[in-house]
Motif scaffolding. Sequence first.
Motif, PDB file in Angstrom:
ATOM      1  N   ARG A 146       0.827  -1.209   0.000  1.00 34.66           N
ATOM      2  CA  ARG A 146       0.000   0.000   0.000  1.00 34.66           C
ATOM      3  C   ARG A 146       0.860   1.258   0.000  1.00 34.66           C
ATOM      4  N   VAL A 147       1.982   1.178   0.705  1.00 36.98           N
ATOM      5  CA  VAL A 147       2.895   2.320   0.737  1.00 36.98           C
ATOM      6  C   VAL A 147       3.395   2.612  -0.680  1.00 36.98           C
ATOM      7  N   LEU A 148       3.823   1.574  -1.396  1.00 36.82           N
ATOM      8  CA  LEU A 148       4.300   1.771  -2.768  1.00 36.82           C
ATOM      9  C   LEU A 148       3.199   2.327  -3.662  1.00 36.82           C
ATOM     10  N   TYR A 149       1.998   1.793  -3.522  1.00 34.45           N
ATOM     11  CA  TYR A 149       0.876   2.235  -4.355  1.00 34.45           C
ATOM     12  C   TYR A 149       0.557   3.703  -4.102  1.00 34.45           C
ATOM     13  N   ASN A 150       0.397   4.074  -2.841  1.00 34.35           N
ATOM     14  CA  ASN A 150       0.066   5.466  -2.519  1.00 34.35           C
ATOM     15  C   ASN A 150       1.208   6.413  -2.855  1.00 34.35           C
ATOM     16  N   LEU A 151       2.430   5.941  -2.673  1.00 38.64           N
ATOM     17  CA  LEU A 151       3.582   6.762  -3.034  1.00 38.64           C
ATOM     18  C   LEU A 151       3.605   6.993  -4.533  1.00 38.64           C
ATOM     19  N   GLY A 152       3.338   5.941  -5.308  1.00 39.58           N
ATOM     20  CA  GLY A 152       3.300   6.087  -6.759  1.00 39.58           C
ATOM     21  C   GLY A 152       2.258   7.096  -7.208  1.00 39.58           C
ATOM     22  N   ILE A 153       1.069   7.022  -6.614  1.00 41.91           N
ATOM     23  CA  ILE A 153       0.012   7.980  -6.962  1.00 41.91           C
ATOM     24  C   ILE A 153       0.424   9.398  -6.571  1.00 41.91           C
ATOM     25  N   SER A 154       1.030   9.544  -5.405  1.00 43.22           N
ATOM     26  CA  SER A 154       1.464  10.871  -4.955  1.00 43.22           C
ATOM     27  C   SER A 154       2.482  11.458  -5.916  1.00 43.22           C
ATOM     28  N   LEU A 155       3.381  10.627  -6.390  1.00 39.85           N
ATOM     29  CA  LEU A 155       4.387  11.096  -7.352  1.00 39.85           C
ATOM     30  C   LEU A 155       3.726  11.501  -8.668  1.00 39.85           C
ATOM     31  N   LEU A 156       2.727  10.746  -9.087  1.00 38.79           N
ATOM     32  CA  LEU A 156       1.983  11.135 -10.290  1.00 38.79           C
ATOM     33  C   LEU A 156       1.294  12.478 -10.100  1.00 38.79           C
ATOM     34  N   LYS A 157       0.677  12.665  -8.938  1.00 44.03           N
ATOM     35  CA  LYS A 157      -0.056  13.896  -8.669  1.00 44.03           C
ATOM     36  C   LYS A 157       0.852  15.119  -8.672  1.00 44.03           C
ATOM     37  N   THR A 158       2.114  14.923  -8.310  1.00 41.34           N
ATOM     38  CA  THR A 158       3.066  16.031  -8.293  1.00 41.34           C
ATOM     39  C   THR A 158       3.889  16.094  -9.579  1.00 41.34           C
ATOM     40  N   GLU A 159       3.508  15.252 -10.548  1.00 40.64           N
ATOM     41  CA  GLU A 159       4.140  15.221 -11.870  1.00 40.64           C
ATOM     42  C   GLU A 159       5.614  14.831 -11.814  1.00 40.64           C
ATOM     43  N   ALA A 160       5.972  14.035 -10.810  1.00 46.60           N
ATOM     44  CA  ALA A 160       7.319  13.473 -10.725  1.00 46.60           C
ATOM     45  C   ALA A 160       7.284  12.125 -11.438  1.00 46.60           C
ATOM     46  N   PHE A 161       7.172  12.182 -12.763  1.00 50.13           N
ATOM     47  CA  PHE A 161       6.833  10.991 -13.535  1.00 50.13           C
ATOM     48  C   PHE A 161       7.931   9.923 -13.525  1.00 50.13           C
ATOM     49  N   ASP A 183      10.107   9.261 -11.150  1.00 51.20           N
ATOM     50  CA  ASP A 183      10.058   8.590  -9.854  1.00 51.20           C
ATOM     51  C   ASP A 183       8.807   7.726  -9.743  1.00 51.20           C
ATOM     52  N   ALA A 184       7.701   8.197 -10.328  1.00 51.82           N
ATOM     53  CA  ALA A 184       6.462   7.419 -10.310  1.00 51.82           C
ATOM     54  C   ALA A 184       6.655   6.101 -11.057  1.00 51.82           C
ATOM     55  N   VAL A 185       7.317   6.153 -12.193  1.00 49.97           N
ATOM     56  CA  VAL A 185       7.589   4.939 -12.964  1.00 49.97           C
ATOM     57  C   VAL A 185       8.404   3.964 -12.127  1.00 49.97           C
ATOM     58  N   ARG A 186       9.425   4.473 -11.469  1.00 49.85           N
ATOM     59  CA  ARG A 186      10.301   3.617 -10.666  1.00 49.85           C
ATOM     60  C   ARG A 186       9.517   2.932  -9.537  1.00 49.85           C
ATOM     61  N   ILE A 187       8.695   3.686  -8.836  1.00 47.26           N
ATOM     62  CA  ILE A 187       7.953   3.141  -7.699  1.00 47.26           C
ATOM     63  C   ILE A 187       6.856   2.182  -8.151  1.00 47.26           C
ATOM     64  N   LEU A 188       6.135   2.546  -9.202  1.00 45.03           N
ATOM     65  CA  LEU A 188       5.054   1.691  -9.685  1.00 45.03           C
ATOM     66  C   LEU A 188       5.598   0.405 -10.300  1.00 45.03           C
ATOM     67  N   VAL A 224       4.781  -3.475  -9.124  1.00 44.30           N
ATOM     68  CA  VAL A 224       4.415  -4.604  -9.994  1.00 44.30           C
ATOM     69  C   VAL A 224       5.342  -5.789  -9.761  1.00 44.30           C
ATOM     70  N   GLU A 225       6.642  -5.505  -9.657  1.00 46.47           N
ATOM     71  CA  GLU A 225       7.620  -6.577  -9.505  1.00 46.47           C
ATOM     72  C   GLU A 225       7.491  -7.286  -8.160  1.00 46.47           C
ATOM     73  N   GLN A 226       7.254  -6.531  -7.111  1.00 43.25           N
ATOM     74  CA  GLN A 226       7.237  -7.115  -5.769  1.00 43.25           C
ATOM     75  C   GLN A 226       5.875  -7.695  -5.392  1.00 43.25           C
ATOM     76  N   TYR A 227       4.813  -7.189  -6.018  1.00 44.74           N
ATOM     77  CA  TYR A 227       3.469  -7.637  -5.649  1.00 44.74           C
ATOM     78  C   TYR A 227       2.647  -7.950  -6.894  1.00 44.74           C
ATOM     79  N   PRO A 228       3.033  -9.003  -7.624  1.00 43.09           N
ATOM     80  CA  PRO A 228       2.336  -9.336  -8.871  1.00 43.09           C
ATOM     81  C   PRO A 228       0.910  -9.853  -8.656  1.00 43.09           C
ATOM     82  N   ASN A 229       0.571 -10.196  -7.435  1.00 46.47           N
ATOM     83  CA  ASN A 229      -0.773 -10.711  -7.155  1.00 46.47           C
ATOM     84  C   ASN A 229      -1.640  -9.711  -6.392  1.00 46.47           C
TER      85      ASN A 229
END
Length: 206
Positions: free
Chosen positions: A156-171, A173-178, A182-187
Motif C-alpha cells: 500500500r505504501v508503494l501504491y500510494n507513493l506512486g500515486i502521490s508522485l503522479l499527482k506532483t508530476e514526478a513521472f 520517480d512514479a515509474v520507478r515506484i510503480l 508490480v515486480e514485488q506484488y504481482p498478485n
Amino acid sequence: PDNPLLPQAQYNLLLIYLQLGETERYLQASEAFLQTYQDVPYLPLVLYHLGEYYFQQEDYTHALEVYTQLAGSYPQSELADEAAYGIGLCHYRLQHYPEALREFTAFVSTFPQSNHVSDARYAIATTYFRQADYEAAITHYSTLLEDFSDYPLHDRVLYNLGISLLKTEAFSDAVRILQLSVEQYPNQPNLMDVFLKLGYAYMQQR
C-alpha cells in the motif's frame, strides 16, 4: 470495598463477560468498576479493554473518550502508548485529520520504542495523502520505506507513493515506484490499476 481481593475478582468477571460476548453485562460491569474504585491497579486495564471494545465495534467516539481518559489519568501506565495510539487512530477513523496528525506526531515523538510507531508513521503519511497534500505524503511514505523495509503494508505504501508522485508530476520517480510495486506484488488486487498508472507515467515522461 475493604476486601483487597474484590477488585481482582470483579475485573476477572468483566473479562469473562467480554470473552463470552455478554455485551450488556460487560459494559455494566465495567461502568460499575470505574464508579466503585478510585485507586486500584486494574483501572488502566479496565479502561484499555473498554476502549478496545468500543473501537472494535467501530464506535470511535466512545473509544476516543475512553482512550483519552486512560491517557489523562494514567500517563505513567504501561498502557500509555496504547492509549495515545488509540486516540490518534480514533481521530483518523473519524476523519478528524488535523487532530490525527497532531496525535500521531506526538505519539512517534513520545513513544519511539513502541510497537505502533511504524503504523503511526503510515497513518501520518496516509492522512496527508487523504488530504491531497501529496508533497508531504511523498516525504513520509519515503522515509517509512527507508526505516521499515519490511513493513506489513509495504504494498500500500508503494501504491500510494506512486500515486502521490503522479499527482506532483514526478513521472520518472512514479515509474520507478510503480514498477517496483508490480515486480514485488504481482498478485496485488489493484494490479490492473497499477499497470494503468504506470503506462500513464511512461507516456508523460516522453
